[in-house]
Design an enzyme around this catalytic site. Structure first.
Site, PDB file in Angstrom:
ATOM      1  N   ASP A  14       2.980  -4.495   7.584  1.00 50.90           N
ATOM      2  CA  ASP A  14       1.768  -3.688   7.483  1.00 50.90           C
ATOM      3  C   ASP A  14       0.594  -4.641   7.707  1.00 50.90           C
ATOM      4  O   ASP A  14       0.251  -5.433   6.834  1.00 50.90           O
ATOM      5  CB  ASP A  14       1.719  -3.042   6.092  1.00 50.90           C
ATOM      6  CG  ASP A  14       0.355  -2.446   5.761  1.00 50.90           C
ATOM      7  OD1 ASP A  14      -0.583  -2.606   6.558  1.00 50.90           O
ATOM      8  OD2 ASP A  14       0.249  -1.823   4.693  1.00 50.90           O
TER       9      ASP A  14
ATOM     10  N   GLN B 100      -4.588  -5.153   6.853  1.00 51.73           N
ATOM     11  CA  GLN B 100      -5.569  -6.149   6.402  1.00 51.73           C
ATOM     12  C   GLN B 100      -5.349  -7.494   7.083  1.00 51.73           C
ATOM     13  O   GLN B 100      -5.962  -8.490   6.704  1.00 51.73           O
ATOM     14  CB  GLN B 100      -5.499  -6.318   4.876  1.00 51.73           C
ATOM     15  CG  GLN B 100      -5.727  -5.054   4.078  1.00 51.73           C
ATOM     16  CD  GLN B 100      -7.152  -4.551   4.183  1.00 51.73           C
ATOM     17  OE1 GLN B 100      -8.070  -5.270   4.603  1.00 51.73           O
ATOM     18  NE2 GLN B 100      -7.364  -3.298   3.825  1.00 51.73           N
TER      19      GLN B 100
ATOM     20  N   HIS C  12       0.861  -1.192   0.000  1.00 46.38           N
ATOM     21  CA  HIS C  12       0.000   0.000   0.000  1.00 46.38           C
ATOM     22  C   HIS C  12       0.896   1.241   0.000  1.00 46.38           C
ATOM     23  O   HIS C  12       2.010   1.198   0.525  1.00 46.38           O
ATOM     24  CB  HIS C  12      -0.839  -0.061   1.276  1.00 46.38           C
ATOM     25  CG  HIS C  12      -1.905   0.976   1.398  1.00 46.38           C
ATOM     26  ND1 HIS C  12      -1.643   2.266   1.781  1.00 46.38           N
ATOM     27  CD2 HIS C  12      -3.246   0.905   1.202  1.00 46.38           C
ATOM     28  CE1 HIS C  12      -2.780   2.948   1.823  1.00 46.38           C
ATOM     29  NE2 HIS C  12      -3.767   2.144   1.470  1.00 46.38           N
TER      30      HIS C  12
ATOM     31  N   LYS D  98     -10.494  -0.496  10.442  1.00 45.27           N
ATOM     32  CA  LYS D  98     -10.727  -1.671   9.601  1.00 45.27           C
ATOM     33  C   LYS D  98     -11.091  -2.897  10.443  1.00 45.27           C
ATOM     34  O   LYS D  98     -11.424  -3.948   9.919  1.00 45.27           O
ATOM     35  CB  LYS D  98      -9.486  -1.968   8.756  1.00 45.27           C
ATOM     36  CG  LYS D  98      -9.174  -0.867   7.722  1.00 45.27           C
ATOM     37  CD  LYS D  98      -7.988  -1.237   6.869  1.00 45.27           C
ATOM     38  CE  LYS D  98      -7.361  -0.057   6.169  1.00 45.27           C
ATOM     39  NZ  LYS D  98      -8.062   0.332   4.948  1.00 45.27           N
TER      40      LYS D  98
ATOM     41  N   CYS E 176      -4.733   2.479  -3.758  1.00 40.42           N
ATOM     42  CA  CYS E 176      -3.493   2.971  -3.151  1.00 40.42           C
ATOM     43  C   CYS E 176      -2.353   2.007  -3.423  1.00 40.42           C
ATOM     44  O   CYS E 176      -1.492   1.788  -2.556  1.00 40.42           O
ATOM     45  CB  CYS E 176      -3.653   3.191  -1.643  1.00 40.42           C
ATOM     46  SG  CYS E 176      -4.798   4.503  -1.259  1.00 40.42           S
TER      47      CYS E 176
HETATM   48  C1  PLP Z   1      -2.703  -2.822   3.388  1.00 34.05           C
HETATM   49  C2  PLP Z   1      -2.982  -1.436   3.880  1.00 34.05           C
HETATM   50  N1  PLP Z   1      -1.986  -0.710   4.397  1.00 34.05           N
HETATM   51  C3  PLP Z   1      -2.175   0.523   4.872  1.00 34.05           C
HETATM   52  C4  PLP Z   1      -3.400   1.124   4.841  1.00 34.05           C
HETATM   53  C5  PLP Z   1      -3.543   2.511   5.368  1.00 34.05           C
HETATM   54  O1  PLP Z   1      -4.360   2.509   6.484  1.00 34.05           O
HETATM   55  P1  PLP Z   1      -4.865   3.875   7.119  1.00 34.05           P
HETATM   56  O2  PLP Z   1      -5.358   4.712   5.971  1.00 34.05           O
HETATM   57  O3  PLP Z   1      -5.930   3.468   8.046  1.00 34.05           O
HETATM   58  O4  PLP Z   1      -3.698   4.500   7.802  1.00 34.05           O
HETATM   59  C6  PLP Z   1      -4.483   0.416   4.307  1.00 34.05           C
HETATM   60  C7  PLP Z   1      -5.821   1.004   4.233  1.00 34.05           C
HETATM   61  O5  PLP Z   1      -6.235   1.641   3.318  1.00 34.05           O
HETATM   62  C8  PLP Z   1      -4.262  -0.889   3.813  1.00 34.05           C
HETATM   63  O6  PLP Z   1      -5.258  -1.592   3.291  1.00 34.05           O
END
Ligand code: PLP
Lengths: 425, 153
Positions: A217, A220, A139, A243, A382
């Site tokens: 990370d 998910q 991401h 999430k 993203c």
């Molecule tokens: C795999 C992953 N990493 C990072 C993020 C970023 O999370 P957040 O926007 O809650 O900081 C997301 C969510 O969009 C994600 O799905």
């Protein structure tokens, strides 16, 4: 990188049995937003989850009974707020298998957690000539954060490529590791494809070939899989509360104590200090050293309630439920003319189905589905570097969670069939 | 007609399938790249000028049916117009897709001509960006310092 629809092209639609019904694992009634709109088909839980009533109740209860600025303990109400915060940390830590709860830092979400690791550990330890490794499926929160840290520190930025079915190519990753590798960051689960990565195996590979820190990370991961941080082999693990069914603006970074204690603070202010001299300041103990300013107690309490809710369902049941839905969706969607499902087999995913339909752009699909009350995500998720390697500018993505059921899959499939008809006109 | 069939009427689907004036020209006087950062839609517009007249307008791009059809219809609509006329057309077009101007009655040819096929966008506010991307990019090509990026933000 696709399990092509042609796999199913031999099947006549009439021969496909109606979906053996995965019922919701948690009733829609437990989620006020869903209960208020029975026709809504919310298939964007990977973006953010709907909130259980238990979470909303916990937030309200905290603000109605215990709200004060914590750690200022001159009166009983402040002690109540401090206790609520402390208790929330302990419950969230237990849920993600972290015994040493002071190594759980409350943050705004995965993005902030990743920036904390890069801004503190990365700034202190990555230098010219070093190497930072991410994966093609990261991401932007991970990808861009480490890319920029590498550039700022004069380090090389390397990207581990994927196998054709959308898993991290472990041979390629291994070939990138060496004595100059300082950081290896990757997602527990890909938000764009749903691929579940073998965290323990990757961590072992990194240890074998380098002294790099392993940064996961988990945005998910925590919502969909059992996570036991202490046995994962990772140094840092980040996730977002929203999430997991918790409040937006909540989240956590888990880290190993030795690393956290040696790291410089990332933000400065109240709560994170021990002694402030005119010239010199000393830092508070963990976790406070990394939690500058008035903490977000209310949302920590809400996040803890979300973890309790999920613990009640059991994370083994959650992932089994999602996989049943994904298997059903892959079969049903794969039988629709022109649909191509991206990513690995159902048993290697969480509840994500990313797909394309020939000659119909994902945005048009999203609009057509929205008219039927079906919410999906369309875009690059993203993950622009991943889209480039898939050879598509964007995909459509349906994602499931504990309240999803067979009716969601059917509504999605029927919407796609209607899009097919509309565009064939 | 339902909102959806109005949005995806046959003119739109036709221009989506067979975009007109599609592909890079050999000769041009102005160009710009447009990008919708949210969804990744991207297109390039080229203009060949004859004095103040837009002698030829072409595009290539990646995007949804609305953005592609809009780009295709735009290239036809502005060809032979002066810069000022093209600007005025964009004003009216924007008013139409944002619902500030009513579409012409069924069967009546309004001032926007075939561009009126995009009137259905006004019921889908999140798609206004898709319909306007080509126009913003054309504006950039005609009026902006070369090199500055364009987005619909
Ligand atoms: C795999 C992953 N990493 C990072 C993020 C970023 O999370 P957040 O926007 O809650 O900081 C997301 C969510 O969009 C994600 O799905």
């Amino acid at each position: 990188m696709s399990s092509s629809a042609s796999l199913h092209s031999g099947a006549t639609p009439a021969l496909i049995a109606p979906l053996a019904a995965p019922l919701p694992l948690a009733p829609r009634d437990a989620f006020p937003l869903l209960a208020a709109d029975p026709a809504l088909r919310y298939l964007d839980s990977a973006a953010t989850a709907q909130k259980p009533r238990a979470v909303l109740d916990a937030l309200r209860h905290y603000y109605e009974t215990a709200n004060a600025n914590p750690h200022r303990g001159a009166y009983r109400l402040s002690v109540a707020a401090t206790d609520a915060y402390h208790d929330a940390r302990a419950r969230v830590a237990r849920f993600v298998g972290l015994r040493d709860a002071d190594c759980l830092l409350f943050v705004r979400g995965t993005t902030e957690a990743m920036n904390l690791v890069a801004g503190s550990w990365g700034q202190a330890h990555v230098g010219p000539g070093d190497e930072v490794v991410v994966t093609r499926m990261d991401h932007h929160a991970t990808f861009v954060t480490w890319q920029q840290l590498a550039h700022a520190r004069g380090a090389a930025f390397r990207i581990a490529e994927l196998t054709p079915d959308g898993r991290v190519d472990l041979d390629h990753l291994a070939s990138l590791l060496g004595p100059r590798t300082k950081v290896v960051a990757f997602p527990h689960v890909s938000n764009a494809l749903g691929t579940v990565n073998p965290v323990r195996e990757i961590a072992a590979l990194v240890r074998e070939r380098s002294d790099a820190i392993v940064v996961v990370d988990g945005a998910q991961g925590v919502p969909h899989l059992p996570v036991e941080f202490d046995r994962l082999g990772a140094d840092f693990y980040a996730f977002s509360g929203h999430k997991v069914g918790g409040p937006m603006g909540s989240g956590a970074l888990l880290g190993r104590r030795a690393l956290l204690e040696a790291m410089p603070p990332w933000q400065f202010g109240g709560d994170m200090i021990a002694f402030v001299g005119d010239e010199v300041t000393t830092w508070n103990a963990l976790p406070h050293k990394f939690e500058a300013g008035t903490p977000n107690v209310g949302d920590a309490v809400g996040l803890a309630a979300a973890c309790d809710f999920l613990a009640g369902l059991g994370m083994d049941a959650v992932i089994a439920h999602e996989r049943a839905l994904v298997a059903a969706a892959m079969e049903r969607l794969g039988a629709i003319e022109g649909v191509r499902v991206h990513g690995p087999a159902a048993d290697q995913r969480s509840g994500v189905v990313s797909f394309s339909m020939a000659d119909v752009h994902p945005h048009d699909l999203a609009t057509i589905l929205d008219e039927r009350g079906v919410c999906i995500r369309a875009g690059h998720h993203c993950a622009q570097p991943l889209m480039r390697s898939l050879g598509v500018p964007a995909t459509a993505r349906a994602s499931f969670w504990v309240y999803s059921d067979a009716a969601d899959v059917e509504a999605l499939a029927e919407g796609l069939e209607s899009a097919r008809r509309l565009f064939a006109a | 007609m339902s909102d959806l069939t109005e949005l995806y009427q046959s003119v739109i689907l036709d221009h989506n399938r067979k975009p007109r004036n599609h592909g890079a020209p050999e000769r041009f006087d102005a160009t710009a790249d447009g990008r919708n950062t949210l969804c990744g839609d991207a297109l390039t517009v080229w203009v060949a000028l004859d004095g103040d007249t837009l002698a030829d307008v072409r595009f290539v791009g990646e995007g949804c049916a609305i953005s592609k059809a809009s780009a295709s219809l735009m290239t036809q609509a502005v060809k032979g117009k002066s810069r000022a006329e093209a600007d005025a057309l964009f004003e009216r077009f924007h008013a139409l897709v944002t619902g500030r101007e009513a579409p012409p009655a069924e069967g009546v040819r309004g001032p926007l001509g075939p561009l009126a096929a995009l009137a259905g966008v006004s019921r889908f506010p999140i798609r206004v960006k898709c319909a306007s991307l080509a126009w913003h990019t054309l504006q950039a090509a005609l009026h902006r310092e070369p090199g500055a990026p364009v987005t619909t933000e």
